[in-house]
Design a protein around this motif. Structure first.
Motif, PDB file in Angstrom:
ATOM      1  N   GLU A 250      -1.672  24.159 -49.474  1.00  0.00           N
ATOM      2  CA  GLU A 250      -2.363  25.113 -49.903  1.00  0.00           C
ATOM      3  C   GLU A 250      -1.397  26.165 -50.650  1.00  0.00           C
ATOM      4  OE1 GLU A 250      -6.371  26.185 -47.551  1.00  0.00           O
ATOM      5  OE2 GLU A 250      -4.335  26.569 -46.550  1.00  0.00           O
ATOM      6  N   LYS A 254      -0.634  27.148 -54.517  1.00  0.00           N
ATOM      7  CA  LYS A 254      -0.732  28.497 -54.895  1.00  0.00           C
ATOM      8  C   LYS A 254       0.870  28.862 -55.800  1.00  0.00           C
ATOM      9  CE  LYS A 254      -0.719  33.104 -52.539  1.00  0.00           C
ATOM     10  NZ  LYS A 254      -1.908  33.382 -52.830  1.00  0.00           N
ATOM     11  N   GLN A 258       1.143  29.969 -59.749  1.00  0.00           N
ATOM     12  CA  GLN A 258       1.903  31.117 -60.208  1.00  0.00           C
ATOM     13  C   GLN A 258       3.115  30.581 -61.185  1.00  0.00           C
ATOM     14  OE1 GLN A 258       0.935  34.043 -59.443  1.00  0.00           O
ATOM     15  NE2 GLN A 258       2.832  35.468 -59.715  1.00  0.00           N
ATOM     16  N   PRO A 468     -10.927  32.302 -57.030  1.00  0.00           N
ATOM     17  CA  PRO A 468     -10.687  31.316 -55.747  1.00  0.00           C
ATOM     18  C   PRO A 468     -12.035  30.659 -55.575  1.00  0.00           C
ATOM     19  CG  PRO A 468      -9.162  33.070 -55.326  1.00  0.00           C
ATOM     20  CD  PRO A 468     -10.213  33.641 -56.574  1.00  0.00           C
TER      21      PRO A 468
END
Length: 526
Positions: A250, A254, A258, A468
């Motif tokens: 996860e 992420k 980004q 999300p």
């Protein structure tokens, strides 16, 4: 576990290695580059490790073998021959008038004159450079390595000032043109910067200068690959995942959203922004770091100068000549946006020779919006986040579209509409595109992934917002009703491409009032 040290603010290879800082091994590519051609040029965006790359090349040619123990280059290099190295960092030439640029060049040259001597007949930066190369060769018996970092620093601030640009360019041409003349004394010459100024003599007189900017062999020499993230930086990802109380996978995803997404060649894999990634590990927080000193003023000036609509930047299909033009010959901001990392290559069609360019990742998207909000609305990004953002974000997270739209209605009604925004409004008249632009900036500022004019089988949907847990499909109307906008989403199957996604799909039709310039009504379908 021993604390990890991150080389933020460090640009010297020796300092990183000797200080025990985290280092992702690129030395095999450094070796390949050093053998590739005598004169090499590479452009990369700011904070992508160009200075560290230049410093690594310097240590290699100085024969500092001890610094490379345990690194990939050790299996490639046997001789470790020492060469005299003339390394010039031109970042000190930023924001200087022409005399200041000349004085800074003379200051940089003086350091090497202390080592190799001077000649009174050498009065200009170019003459001094030529003399230094010859004396270094004569005194050591070895060909010279010349490294020039941030070669374009003196020019970016005067890009649209023809008089100032011509004056600075004249000084820089006199300096660079000596490099070709000294070819017999040079072993390797490496020049790096953000942009490409073809009228400088490094491009016009060094006709054997090899531009490796888009060479797939060196596509990952600056930046972090996915493989490097999960191997060399695995510990760092694990520590950050533990801080966020999520799994390794996860956190990997992420970080990818980004900071990943940069691609500088046709076939190269995507790479992460190295500065932002290491900063996230150091701060133990996934945030926007590339823009922490603010969106570069020269970029904002170019966007305004060419009237660039940033909502069009999510997917541009262009031939190479459109985005790889010389900086001083630009007819749009596109070349500079690509060369400075605000757009990147997402796809390439060899048959048509067409590239697809797009905004690389969330960090860049937020940076655009943060820099443009004050220009177009008079609001500062921090003020937006402190007031409107939290309420709007919470409403969307709860899938309360009605509350979110009422928050947006109140926010847009309070926008003071500074001169730039009034101009945009006048140009757009009643077109939905104007409101797309406004909403795009707002969503982007809120760290929400948004795309406009998204192609699908039924046509183009005005806006797709990805959260999300939810995907929002927006259709906007000025001349029409919210019900008609919602019907258009259904009639043209705009939401069909997202039905295989596990997230909830929410369709929203919005009617804007052209007089009050706010969302007047909206209809939602789940």
């Amino acid at each position: 576990m021993k604390a990890r040290r991150y080389p933020l603010g460090l640009q010297t290879f020796s300092g990183i290695i000797q200080g025990g800082y985290v280092y992702v091994d690129k030395t095999d590519l450094v070796w390949e580059l050093a053998q590739y051609s005598k004169y090499v040029f590479m452009s990369r965006p700011r904070r992508f490790g160009k200075s560290l790359l230049t410093s690594t090349i310097e240590s290699y040619f100085l024969g500092e073998k001890q610094l490379f123990e345990g690194l990939k280059i050790m299996s490639l290099e046997n001789d470790w021959e020492q060469h005299p190295v003339l390394h010039f960092d031109l970042s000190g030439c930023k924001h200087l008038p022409v005399k200041g640029v000349k004085d800074e060049l003379l200051r940089l040259l003086s350091k090497f004159e202390e080592q190799y001597g001077t000649n009174p007949v050498e009065t200009t930066p170019g003459m001094k450079l030529a003399g230094l190369i010859e004396r270094a060769f004569t005194q050591t018996g070895k060909q010279v390595v010349v490294l020039i970092d941030e070669y374009d620093a003196p020019l970016l601030d005067v890009l649209h000032d023809e008089t100032a640009l011509a004056a600075v360019r004249e000084v820089m041409q006199e300096f660079y043109q000596r490099l070709k003349m000294q070819e017999p004394y040079i072993r390797f010459c490496f020049i790096t910067g953000i942009t490409k100024f073809s009228q400088l003599s490094i491009f016009s007189t060094i006709n054997n200068l090899t531009n490796v900017t888009m060479d797939a062999k060196f596509g990952t020499i600056c930046g972090i690959t996915e493989q490097e993230l999960v191997t060399a930086l695995k510990t760092d990802v694990e520590m950050l995942a533990a801080k966020y109380e999520i799994s390794f996978e996860e956190m990997q995803q992420k970080l990818k959203l980004q900071y990943d997404g940069y691609c500088f060649t046709e076939k190269s894999e995507d790479i992460y922004n190295p500065y932002s990634l290491l900063k996230a590990f150091q701060q133990q927080k996934v945030a926007s770091y590339w823009f922490e000193s603010g969106t570069p003023t020269f970029l904002i000036r170019q966007l305004l100068h060419f009237g660039t609509d940033i909502t069009s930047l999510d997917k541009l299909e262009v031939p190479a000549i459109a985005f790889d033009q010389p900086t001083e010959a630009m007819s749009s901001a596109l070349p500079l946006l690509y060369q400075s990392g605000y757009l990147t290559i997402k796809d390439y069609d060899r048959e048509s020779d067409i590239y697809t360019l797009s905004i690389p990742n969330q960090e860049v998207r937020i940076g655009y919006a943060d820099g443009l909000l004050p220009v177009y609305t008079g609001l500062v990004g921090g003020e937006v986040q402190a007031g409107f953002a939290l309420k709007f974000w919470r409403a969307l997270k709860q899938a309360d579209v009605d509350l979110a739209m009422r928050e947006m209605q109140a926010y847009m009604a309070a926008i003071p509409y500074v001169e730039g925004f009034k101009k945009k409004l006048a140009e757009a008249a009643n077109a939905e595109g104007f409101y797309e632009y406004t909403m795009y900036l707002i969503f982007s500022m809120l760290n929400v992934y948004v795309r406009t004019q998204v192609k699908c089988a039924g046509g183009r949907v005005d806006m797709v917002v990805t959260m999300p847990d939810t995907i929002y499909v927006f259709e906007l109307k000025v001349n029409g009703t919210a019900q008609e906008a919602l019907a258009q989403i259904d009639d043209n199957s705009y939401a069909i491409p997202y039905q295989t996604d596990a997230r909830k799909i929410v369709k929203v039709g919005v009617k804007f009032n052209p007089t009050s310039r706010v969302p007047e009504s909206w209809v939602v379908s789940f």
